[in-house]
Design an enzyme around this catalytic site. Sequence first.
Site, PDB file in Angstrom:
ATOM      1  N   GLY A  16       0.826  -1.214   0.000  1.00 30.80           N
ATOM      2  CA  GLY A  16       0.000   0.000   0.000  1.00 30.80           C
ATOM      3  C   GLY A  16       0.852   1.253   0.000  1.00 30.80           C
ATOM      4  CB  VAL A  59      -2.072  -7.817  -0.271  1.00 33.00           C
ATOM      5  CG1 VAL A  59      -0.832  -6.973  -0.481  1.00 33.00           C
ATOM      6  CG2 VAL A  59      -3.247  -6.974   0.232  1.00 33.00           C
ATOM      7  CG  ASN A  85       0.342   1.063   4.847  1.00 30.30           C
ATOM      8  OD1 ASN A  85      -0.077   1.765   5.756  1.00 30.30           O
ATOM      9  ND2 ASN A  85       0.142   1.376   3.562  1.00 30.30           N
ATOM     10  CB  SER A 137      -6.731   0.933  13.376  1.00 34.42           C
ATOM     11  OG  SER A 137      -7.641   1.950  13.769  1.00 34.42           O
ATOM     12  CE1 TYR A 150      -9.399   0.147   8.580  1.00 35.53           C
ATOM     13  CE2 TYR A 150      -9.697   0.795  10.872  1.00 35.53           C
ATOM     14  CZ  TYR A 150      -8.949   0.810   9.705  1.00 35.53           C
ATOM     15  OH  TYR A 150      -7.751   1.480   9.685  1.00 35.53           O
ATOM     16  CB  ALA A 151     -13.147  -2.547  14.934  1.00 35.68           C
ATOM     17  CB  ALA A 152     -13.603  -7.634  13.210  1.00 37.84           C
ATOM     18  CE  LYS A 154      -6.289  -1.753   9.612  1.00 37.53           C
ATOM     19  NZ  LYS A 154      -5.035  -1.875   8.854  1.00 37.53           N
ATOM     20  CB  ILE A 183      -3.116   9.182   9.760  1.00 35.93           C
ATOM     21  CG1 ILE A 183      -2.636   8.403  10.998  1.00 35.93           C
ATOM     22  CG2 ILE A 183      -1.939   9.771   8.976  1.00 35.93           C
ATOM     23  CD1 ILE A 183      -1.790   9.148  11.974  1.00 35.93           C
TER      24      ILE A 183
HETATM   25  N1  LIG Z   1      -5.671   7.105   7.827  1.00 34.09           N
HETATM   26  C1  LIG Z   1      -5.953   6.748   9.074  1.00 34.09           C
HETATM   27  O1  LIG Z   1      -6.480   7.550   9.884  1.00 34.09           O
HETATM   28  C2  LIG Z   1      -5.610   5.377   9.555  1.00 34.09           C
HETATM   29  C3  LIG Z   1      -5.740   5.130  10.932  1.00 34.09           C
HETATM   30  C4  LIG Z   1      -5.413   3.867  11.405  1.00 34.09           C
HETATM   31  C5  LIG Z   1      -4.964   2.891  10.538  1.00 34.09           C
HETATM   32  N2  LIG Z   1      -4.862   3.158   9.206  1.00 34.09           N
HETATM   33  C6  LIG Z   1      -4.377   2.076   8.332  1.00 34.09           C
HETATM   34  O2  LIG Z   1      -3.239   2.524   7.644  1.00 34.09           O
HETATM   35  C7  LIG Z   1      -3.150   1.851   6.381  1.00 34.09           C
HETATM   36  C8  LIG Z   1      -3.029   2.868   5.263  1.00 34.09           C
HETATM   37  O3  LIG Z   1      -4.185   3.683   5.259  1.00 34.09           O
HETATM   38  P1  LIG Z   1      -4.270   5.066   4.477  1.00 34.09           P
HETATM   39  O4  LIG Z   1      -5.104   5.974   5.305  1.00 34.09           O
HETATM   40  O5  LIG Z   1      -2.920   5.492   4.043  1.00 34.09           O
HETATM   41  O6  LIG Z   1      -5.160   4.616   3.219  1.00 34.09           O
HETATM   42  P2  LIG Z   1      -5.052   4.982   1.657  1.00 34.09           P
HETATM   43  O7  LIG Z   1      -6.355   4.600   1.094  1.00 34.09           O
HETATM   44  O8  LIG Z   1      -4.559   6.378   1.473  1.00 34.09           O
HETATM   45  O9  LIG Z   1      -3.906   3.996   1.132  1.00 34.09           O
HETATM   46  C9  LIG Z   1      -4.081   2.617   1.130  1.00 34.09           C
HETATM   47  C10 LIG Z   1      -3.209   2.029   0.033  1.00 34.09           C
HETATM   48  O10 LIG Z   1      -3.402   0.597   0.053  1.00 34.09           O
HETATM   49  C11 LIG Z   1      -3.553   0.155  -1.278  1.00 34.09           C
HETATM   50  N3  LIG Z   1      -4.345  -1.065  -1.306  1.00 34.09           N
HETATM   51  C12 LIG Z   1      -5.642  -1.218  -0.952  1.00 34.09           C
HETATM   52  N4  LIG Z   1      -6.035  -2.489  -1.166  1.00 34.09           N
HETATM   53  C13 LIG Z   1      -4.962  -3.145  -1.668  1.00 34.09           C
HETATM   54  C14 LIG Z   1      -4.744  -4.478  -2.089  1.00 34.09           C
HETATM   55  N5  LIG Z   1      -5.735  -5.381  -2.082  1.00 34.09           N
HETATM   56  N6  LIG Z   1      -3.513  -4.828  -2.522  1.00 34.09           N
HETATM   57  C15 LIG Z   1      -2.515  -3.917  -2.581  1.00 34.09           C
HETATM   58  N7  LIG Z   1      -2.671  -2.631  -2.211  1.00 34.09           N
HETATM   59  C16 LIG Z   1      -3.886  -2.247  -1.753  1.00 34.09           C
HETATM   60  C17 LIG Z   1      -4.271   1.297  -2.002  1.00 34.09           C
HETATM   61  O11 LIG Z   1      -4.088   1.224  -3.415  1.00 34.09           O
HETATM   62  C18 LIG Z   1      -3.603   2.508  -1.378  1.00 34.09           C
HETATM   63  O12 LIG Z   1      -2.443   2.899  -2.086  1.00 34.09           O
HETATM   64  C19 LIG Z   1      -4.404   0.975   6.290  1.00 34.09           C
HETATM   65  O13 LIG Z   1      -4.087  -0.324   6.731  1.00 34.09           O
HETATM   66  C20 LIG Z   1      -5.345   1.654   7.256  1.00 34.09           C
HETATM   67  O14 LIG Z   1      -6.301   0.760   7.748  1.00 34.09           O
HETATM   68  C21 LIG Z   1      -5.184   4.382   8.694  1.00 34.09           C
END
Ligand SMILES: NC(=O)c1ccc[n+]([C@@H]2O[C@H](COP(=O)([O-])OP(=O)(O)OC[C@H]3O[C@@H](n4cnc5c(N)ncnc54)[C@H](O)[C@@H]3O)[C@@H](O)[C@H]2O)c1
Length: 242
Positions: A16, A59, A85, A137, A150-152, A154, A183
């Site tokens: 990601g 993935v 990620n 998360s 989502y919570a499940a 994570k 974030i």
């Molecule tokens: N943004 C937040 O507030 C936050 C908070 C807690 C956790 N997270 C976690 O952080 C991680 C990144 O989140 P983000 O906010 O940067 O999201 P985002 O949507 O900006 O980026 C996610 C990336 O993952 C890629 N992706 C999605 N499904 C995919 C797959 N099947 N195979 C390969 N790549 C894939 C997407 O193309 C994208 O580039 C996630 O796991 C999210 O759950 C985010």
Amino acid sequence: MAIAIDLSGQTAWVTGGASGIGAGVVQTLVAAGARVVSLDRSHVPSADDGSVIRVPLDVRDSASVDATAASLIERGFAPDILVNNAGIARDAVVWKLSDADWSDVLDVNLGGTFRMTRACAPSMRRRRSGTIVNIASINAIRGKFGQSNYAASKGAVVSFTKAVARELAREGVRVNAIAPGFIETPLTAALPADVLAQANREVLLGRIGRPADIGNAVLFLASPLASHITGQVLVVDGGQLI
Ligand SMILES: NC(=O)c1ccc[n+]([C@@H]2O[C@H](COP(=O)([O-])OP(=O)(O)OC[C@H]3O[C@@H](n4cnc5c(N)ncnc54)[C@H](O)[C@@H]3O)[C@@H](O)[C@H]2O)c1
């Protein structure tokens, strides 16, 4: 003596890595001297630059994960660091949650973390070193309205982290998780304004998190400074959870 984190000579795989937190992690690891492979379903082939190799990968697809990992290892890009990620959210209250939204979120967030870990573990075990950082998360810990799927997913990433930490410790491979708070990324940009306002109220340190905040935490956990830390969850949320 000044302490600096230098990852030169190390190869990091980041799933990601095309967007948001993943892009921030890629940037931080490159700045620390690592050679980075970004694996993302939105990458187009051959978009590499000097320090980042960008590989299209979904993935959810076991065969592609295994083939991509094997090919990278054969080309000399065996992972010293794996950052799981890639993640998605499909929010709805549980009584309106579709089967597809349940299983898609589990398949990417948990299944993707599993498949990438399985693909990297043999190489890390063989070389008796390596470190894995899984992005969970704070909603894994506290739950969140509208995010039972989502919570499940994570929460399971946290349990997975601890189990795999036990399995790989003997070969010197460390496995940890980071639990980000809110974030600023494309994922959260899609949320309603009241969710953003609530997060702003909750964060004690007075600002919403940035991808670099998570990049820095990944850098620490992946580095020798964390060489006695495994099976842990590092909350990076500006105090949002307490
Ligand atoms: N943004 C937040 O507030 C936050 C908070 C807690 C956790 N997270 C976690 O952080 C991680 C990144 O989140 P983000 O906010 O940067 O999201 P985002 O949507 O900006 O980026 C996610 C990336 O993952 C890629 N992706 C999605 N499904 C995919 C797959 N099947 N195979 C390969 N790549 C894939 C997407 O193309 C994208 O580039 C996630 O796991 C999210 O759950 C985010």
